[in-house]
Design a protein around this motif. Structure first.
Motif, PDB file in Angstrom:
ATOM      1  N   HIS A  37       0.847  -1.198   0.000  1.00  0.00           N
ATOM      2  CA  HIS A  37       0.000   0.000   0.000  1.00  0.00           C
ATOM      3  C   HIS A  37       0.884   1.250   0.000  1.00  0.00           C
ATOM      4  O   HIS A  37       1.759   1.404   0.850  1.00  0.00           O
ATOM      5  CB  HIS A  37      -0.895  -0.030   1.235  1.00  0.00           C
ATOM      6  N   ASP A  39       0.950   5.342   0.025  1.00  0.00           N
ATOM      7  CA  ASP A  39       0.153   6.512   0.402  1.00  0.00           C
ATOM      8  C   ASP A  39       0.711   7.793  -0.205  1.00  0.00           C
ATOM      9  O   ASP A  39       1.753   8.288   0.219  1.00  0.00           O
ATOM     10  CB  ASP A  39       0.121   6.645   1.932  1.00  0.00           C
ATOM     11  N   HIS A  70      -2.826   4.702  -3.037  1.00  0.00           N
ATOM     12  CA  HIS A  70      -3.905   5.466  -2.396  1.00  0.00           C
ATOM     13  C   HIS A  70      -3.596   6.953  -2.538  1.00  0.00           C
ATOM     14  O   HIS A  70      -2.681   7.462  -1.899  1.00  0.00           O
ATOM     15  CB  HIS A  70      -3.963   5.043  -0.910  1.00  0.00           C
ATOM     16  N   MET A  72      -4.212  10.624  -1.828  1.00  0.00           N
ATOM     17  CA  MET A  72      -4.837  11.619  -0.958  1.00  0.00           C
ATOM     18  C   MET A  72      -4.443  12.979  -1.510  1.00  0.00           C
ATOM     19  O   MET A  72      -3.647  13.720  -0.913  1.00  0.00           O
ATOM     20  CB  MET A  72      -4.383  11.399   0.493  1.00  0.00           C
ATOM     21  N   ASP A 176      -8.496   1.167   6.049  1.00  0.00           N
ATOM     22  CA  ASP A 176      -7.227   1.891   6.135  1.00  0.00           C
ATOM     23  C   ASP A 176      -7.203   2.808   7.352  1.00  0.00           C
ATOM     24  O   ASP A 176      -7.955   3.782   7.421  1.00  0.00           O
ATOM     25  CB  ASP A 176      -7.022   2.701   4.845  1.00  0.00           C
TER      26      ASP A 176
HETATM   27 ZN    ZN Z   1      -3.658   4.616   2.791  1.00  0.00          ZN
END
Ligand code: ZN
Ligand code: DX5
Length: 228
Positions: A37, A39, A70, A72, A176
């Motif tokens: 994963h 970020d 992911h 953001m 998450d």
């Molecule tokens: Zn994340």
């Protein structure tokens, strides 16, 4: 990447040694991680900044499993092709990142990736109801995004609702934030099957001492499986 609902543990490299991503990725995969994963934060959608497409591209050759990216960030659409070029397998955008998540998910799939949609803790499950045929994954945030190591926020009701809404569709429910061997069973009992874990996987270990990562992954997986 075929679909199944078995439990997957996705360590977040947000908790890795930032000067040593390649070896950290190799270590967690050797120790049993199912996905990696990644970020991505922009200091704008969330109050923290991590890395962008060139770094993600540098991670790619080290990832032998699934690179789960992911985002953001806002806006998302201008960067979709860059993350496709960087080699993301799954690209997840927040439903709060803009007014046109439907278009974003279409664009992610058109660029050859699996499409994920993430929900902040304050965002209801119904927000994604009409997006489920365009999504391969729904990410339920159990912390306010931006930082690792925060306290788990119970979103069990939301997960249960989403599981019902998804029905037979091949859509993963990912959790998450604040996932550890205590919280994992709550979310898998409600229907989640992908667990992101940053601090719970990396705590106590290092690339010199990777067996600790393995023990940590095993503990989260055992807790997750105990509830299904
Ligand atoms: Zn994340
Ligand atoms: C939070 C990130 C998470 C975070 C999880 O904004 O999206 O992936 O790294 O970290 P832990 O497991 O420590 O809560």
């Amino acid at each position: 990447m075929s679909f199944d609902r078995t439990i997957k543990i996705a360590p977040s490299i947000l908790s890795a040694d930032f000067a040593n991503f390649g070896q950290e990725i190799q270590a967690i995969e050797a120790q049993g991680a199912d996905w990696v994963h990644v970020d991505v934060m922009d200091g704008h959608f969330v109050p923290n900044l991590t890395f962008g497409p060139p770094a993600v591209k540098a991670f790619r050759p080290h990832v032998k499993t699934v690179m789960d990216v992911h985002l953001m960030i806002t806006p998302v659409d201008p960067y979709i092709q860059a993350y496709a070029d960087a080699g993301a397998d799954i690209l997840t955008a927040h439903v709060e990142a803009g007014p046109h998540t439907h278009r974003t998910l279409q664009a992610i799939r058109a660029a050859g990736m699996k499409a994920g949609v993430a929900l902040n803790p304050g965002t209801p499950a119904e927000t994604v109801e009409h997006l489920l045929d365009l999504a391969d994954l729904v990410c339920v945030m159990t912390v306010n995004p931006g930082f690792g190591g925060q306290k788990f926020i119970d979103m069990t009701d939301k997960v249960r609702k989403l599981r019902q809404m998804i029905g037979d569709r091949p859509v993963h429910i990912e959790i998450d934030g604040g996932v550890d061997s205590k919280t994992a069973s709550l979310v898998t009992a409600a229907g989640a099957n992908v667990l992101v874990a940053g601090s719970a996987v990396f705590k106590g270990g290092s690339v010199q001492n990777p067996e600790v990562y393995g023990e940590n992954i095993k503990a989260v997986r055992a807790a997750a499986n105990s509830a299904i």
